[in-house]
Design an enzyme around this catalytic site. Structure first.
Site, PDB file in Angstrom:
ATOM      1  N   CYS A  33      29.116  60.089  47.553  1.00 59.15           N
ATOM      2  CA  CYS A  33      29.290  59.233  46.393  1.00 59.15           C
ATOM      3  C   CYS A  33      30.245  60.045  45.427  1.00 59.15           C
ATOM      4  O   CYS A  33      30.806  59.529  44.601  1.00 59.15           O
ATOM      5  CB  CYS A  33      27.839  59.608  45.523  1.00 59.15           C
ATOM      6  SG  CYS A  33      27.602  61.491  44.964  1.00 59.15           S
ATOM      7  N   ASP A  35      30.347  63.143  43.920  1.00 56.73           N
ATOM      8  CA  ASP A  35      30.204  64.036  42.969  1.00 56.73           C
ATOM      9  C   ASP A  35      30.675  65.669  43.454  1.00 56.73           C
ATOM     10  O   ASP A  35      30.729  65.787  44.479  1.00 56.73           O
ATOM     11  CB  ASP A  35      28.618  63.759  42.810  1.00 56.73           C
ATOM     12  CG  ASP A  35      28.185  62.713  41.971  1.00 56.73           C
ATOM     13  OD1 ASP A  35      29.239  62.340  41.435  1.00 56.73           O
ATOM     14  OD2 ASP A  35      26.957  62.517  41.885  1.00 56.73           O
ATOM     15  N   CYS A  59      28.837  61.216  38.102  1.00 55.24           N
ATOM     16  CA  CYS A  59      28.242  60.328  37.212  1.00 55.24           C
ATOM     17  C   CYS A  59      27.173  60.919  36.181  1.00 55.24           C
ATOM     18  O   CYS A  59      27.202  62.187  36.125  1.00 55.24           O
ATOM     19  CB  CYS A  59      27.225  59.345  38.332  1.00 55.24           C
ATOM     20  SG  CYS A  59      25.824  60.282  39.062  1.00 55.24           S
ATOM     21  N   CYS A 103      21.822  64.109  43.092  1.00 54.67           N
ATOM     22  CA  CYS A 103      22.419  64.773  42.111  1.00 54.67           C
ATOM     23  C   CYS A 103      21.488  66.139  41.689  1.00 54.67           C
ATOM     24  O   CYS A 103      22.098  67.155  41.480  1.00 54.67           O
ATOM     25  CB  CYS A 103      22.558  64.051  40.580  1.00 54.67           C
ATOM     26  SG  CYS A 103      23.448  62.584  40.726  1.00 54.67           S
TER      27      CYS A 103
END
Length: 145
Positions: A33, A35, A59, A103
């Site tokens: 993603c 991150d 995000c 996350c």
């Protein structure tokens, strides 16, 4: 849908920034993603986390989990910080959507990476601490097996 706590930590992140001469710095990412999370720890001679900061590129959920993770470890001993799991971060935020659970894994691994760096710099071993991964996709792949 995000909880009010996730939105609060995204809109008003706690402990954002960096610590000069931090005792431990950990950086982890998620190639899938994009991150990236960096955690800075200031730990005193008694093994207490006096200050913690983060820098996250990602995000809203990544920023919120970073912020909450710092809140959960600040003032704790190194051993107590090691016990902060991705589930603890998610619970403290009143949950995350399933597609954003990674996350919280990122936050847990950033703490571990910073603790690992601290242990290396101090020449100590922290019981229960394993060498962290740089990309949390490695953890997700292990859990899927």
């Amino acid at each position: 849908m995000y909880s009010e706590k996730v939105m609060d930590h995204f809109n008003n992140p706690r402990n954002m920034g960096e610590i000069e001469n931090a005792k431990g710095i950990g950086t982890v990412g998620n190639a899938k993603c994009g991150d990236i999370m960096r955690m800075y720890l200031d730990i005193d001679d008694n093994g207490i986390i006096q200050d913690v900061k983060f820098k996250t590129f990602g995000c809203g959920a990544a920023i919120a989990t970073s912020s909450m993770a710092t809140e959960l470890v600040k003032g704790k001993t190194v051993q107590e910080a090691l016990l902060v799991t991705n589930k603890a971060v998610m619970d403290a935020l009143d949950g995350l959507p399933p597609v954003k659970v990674h996350c919280s894994l990122l936050a847990e691994e950033a703490i571990h990476a910073a603790l690992w760096d601290y242990a290396k710099k101090q020449g100590i071993e922290i019981e229960g601490l394993k060498e962290p991964v740089k990309d949390i996709e490695e953890i997700a792949a292990e859990e899927d097996e």
